[in-house]
Write a protein that holds these residues in place. Structure first.
Motif, PDB file in Angstrom:
ATOM      1  N   SER A   1       0.824  -1.194   0.000  1.00 25.82           N
ATOM      2  CA  SER A   1       0.000   0.000   0.000  1.00 25.82           C
ATOM      3  C   SER A   1       0.865   1.252   0.000  1.00 25.82           C
ATOM      4  O   SER A   1       2.007   1.241   0.421  1.00 25.82           O
ATOM      5  CB  SER A   1      -0.921  -0.007   1.214  1.00 25.82           C
ATOM      6  OG  SER A   1      -0.134   0.040   2.376  1.00 25.82           O
TER       7      SER A   1
ATOM      8  N   ALA B   1      -3.643  11.592   4.274  1.00 26.94           N
ATOM      9  CA  ALA B   1      -5.011  11.479   4.777  1.00 26.94           C
ATOM     10  C   ALA B   1      -5.516  10.040   4.815  1.00 26.94           C
ATOM     11  O   ALA B   1      -6.225   9.644   5.710  1.00 26.94           O
ATOM     12  CB  ALA B   1      -5.941  12.313   3.912  1.00 26.94           C
ATOM     13  N   LEU B   2      -5.132   9.263   3.847  1.00 30.17           N
ATOM     14  CA  LEU B   2      -5.724   7.930   3.707  1.00 30.17           C
ATOM     15  C   LEU B   2      -4.668   6.925   3.279  1.00 30.17           C
ATOM     16  O   LEU B   2      -3.636   7.281   2.735  1.00 30.17           O
ATOM     17  CB  LEU B   2      -6.820   7.950   2.641  1.00 30.17           C
ATOM     18  CG  LEU B   2      -8.064   8.782   2.935  1.00 30.17           C
ATOM     19  CD1 LEU B   2      -8.864   8.971   1.672  1.00 30.17           C
ATOM     20  CD2 LEU B   2      -8.893   8.068   3.977  1.00 30.17           C
ATOM     21  N   THR B   3      -4.960   5.653   3.495  1.00 24.55           N
ATOM     22  CA  THR B   3      -4.077   4.601   3.030  1.00 24.55           C
ATOM     23  C   THR B   3      -4.840   3.743   2.028  1.00 24.55           C
ATOM     24  O   THR B   3      -5.956   3.334   2.305  1.00 24.55           O
ATOM     25  CB  THR B   3      -3.627   3.715   4.213  1.00 24.55           C
ATOM     26  OG1 THR B   3      -3.056   4.554   5.205  1.00 24.55           O
ATOM     27  CG2 THR B   3      -2.592   2.702   3.756  1.00 24.55           C
ATOM     28  N   TYR B   4      -4.211   3.514   0.889  1.00 24.19           N
ATOM     29  CA  TYR B   4      -4.891   2.790  -0.187  1.00 24.19           C
ATOM     30  C   TYR B   4      -4.161   1.492  -0.506  1.00 24.19           C
ATOM     31  O   TYR B   4      -2.976   1.353  -0.250  1.00 24.19           O
ATOM     32  CB  TYR B   4      -4.954   3.669  -1.436  1.00 24.19           C
ATOM     33  CG  TYR B   4      -5.625   4.980  -1.184  1.00 24.19           C
ATOM     34  CD1 TYR B   4      -6.989   5.046  -0.982  1.00 24.19           C
ATOM     35  CD2 TYR B   4      -4.875   6.151  -1.100  1.00 24.19           C
ATOM     36  CE1 TYR B   4      -7.608   6.247  -0.722  1.00 24.19           C
ATOM     37  CE2 TYR B   4      -5.487   7.359  -0.837  1.00 24.19           C
ATOM     38  CZ  TYR B   4      -6.852   7.397  -0.651  1.00 24.19           C
ATOM     39  OH  TYR B   4      -7.459   8.588  -0.387  1.00 24.19           O
ATOM     40  N   ASP B   5      -4.895   0.589  -1.091  1.00 24.61           N
ATOM     41  CA  ASP B   5      -4.344  -0.716  -1.413  1.00 24.61           C
ATOM     42  C   ASP B   5      -4.574  -1.005  -2.904  1.00 24.61           C
ATOM     43  O   ASP B   5      -5.732  -1.140  -3.334  1.00 24.61           O
ATOM     44  CB  ASP B   5      -5.060  -1.766  -0.560  1.00 24.61           C
ATOM     45  CG  ASP B   5      -4.516  -3.163  -0.792  1.00 24.61           C
ATOM     46  OD1 ASP B   5      -3.622  -3.306  -1.648  1.00 24.61           O
ATOM     47  OD2 ASP B   5      -4.998  -4.092  -0.122  1.00 24.61           O
TER      48      ASP B   5
END
Lengths: 129, 200
Positions: free
Chosen positions: A2, A7-11
């Motif tokens: 990832s 702000a966010l963690t994506y996969d």
């Protein structure tokens, strides 16, 4: 693997999954299209047969021919009902395929915008086709 | 092995009950998403307060007056050959086209505002007071409310994606909305749970 964003963690595997779902939805649509096509052929064939049955009326055989006509008409109605089912499934599959593709492409655009490493995992052209 | 009594009583199996629960979770999350989107739409179109509306009036009046003055052929007054025409503004027309009176009308409006701006502003303020009273929002209030609504939407979208993944893991058919938020759809499970909890 990832990529971390402030702000966010994506996969990226999620995107692969979405592309897989889009392929599945497209396959379902194509299958439904074939089924509907076959159902149309069957209906036309039975309508033709029913027409022949009616045309082959012979004096003195009214009872037998009435039963034959009723059977032919029943086969036509069954084919018509099957076609209606197939077209309903086709409509649903078409909507599902469109939705799955739209979401996969939107997520692909987003992933590219944020620089998620997806280049070798998802084929945009395949999704668009 | 399936419980044969269940077949007789018609009671749902544990798996069916679990599936129904997952579906209810998804429905609830989707309702929350729809509600958050509706709230954002409501806030975006909610009326401004009187001060904000009058600020918009002032900005418009400034532009209208400036445009009207720019339109006036003032230099003509200094030309002895054409000074007698005064400040008349002719309707603009391209060759072969009907005359466009819009610039003239705008100029007239701008000049009217110039002549009686204060009275017009007061009339507008009175009308606004009757229209919205104290119900309007300041720009800051709107920005704060929108920020909160967007946070709620993010949390609702995350909860929805969690519910979709739960259904997928259970092997149940489910479709995502085509306009689902990619930030939720691509988020890791862990991050998704954080986002959903933030809205709880």
């Amino acid at each position: 693997m990832s990529k971390t964003d402030p702000a966010l963690t994506y996969d990226p595997a999620r995107l692969v999954h979405l592309a897989h779902l889009a392929r599945q939805a497209r396959a379902r649509f194509r299958g439904a299209r074939d089924v509907a096509h076959d159902a149309r052929d069957v209906l036309q064939d039975r309508q033709r047969q029913a027409g022949l049955t009616r045309a082959e009326s012979r004096p003195g055989f009214a009872a037998e021919e009435s039963a034959a006509r009723a059977a032919a008409d029943a086969r036509v109605e069954a084919a018509r009902a099957r076609l209606a089912e197939a077209e309903a499934e086709l409509s649903e599959a078409h909507a599902a395929a469109g939705a799955a593709r739209a979401l996969a492409l939107a997520c692909l655009d987003f992933a590219e915008r944020i620089g998620l490493a997806i280049a070798e995992t998802v084929d945009r052209q395949e999704l668009v086709e | 092995m399936k419980n044969p009594l269940r077949l007789l009583t018609g009671a749902p199996s544990p798996a069916a009950r679990a599936a129904a629960t997952l579906r209810r979770d998804l429905d609830a999350a989707r309702e929350a998403t729809a509600a958050a989107k509706a709230e954002i739409g409501r806030l975006e179109s909610a009326p401004s307060d009187i001060e904000t509306a009058l600020a918009a009036f002032d900005a418009w009046a400034d532009r209208a007056i400036q445009a009207a003055i720019d339109t006036l052929p003032i230099a003509r007054l200094t030309d002895p050959r054409s000074a007698h025409l005064g400040l008349d503004i002719g309707a603009y027309a391209r060759p072969g086209q009907p005359a466009d009176a819009t610039p003239t009308a705008k100029a007239a409006m701008g000049l009217a505002v110039l002549a009686m701006r204060d009275r017009l502003r007061q009339a507008v303020a009175d009308q606004l007071s009757d229209l919205i009273g104290d119900a309007g929002m300041t720009a800051d209030q709107r920005a704060a409310a929108l920020a909160a609504a967007h946070r709620a939407l993010t949390a609702a979208e995350a909860a929805e994606e969690l519910a979709v993944r739960d259904l997928e893991r259970a092997g149940l058919p489910v479709q995502r909305r085509p306009d689902a938020d990619p930030r939720a759809v691509l988020a890791t499970d862990q991050r998704l749970a954080q986002l959903a909890d933030a809205g709880a």
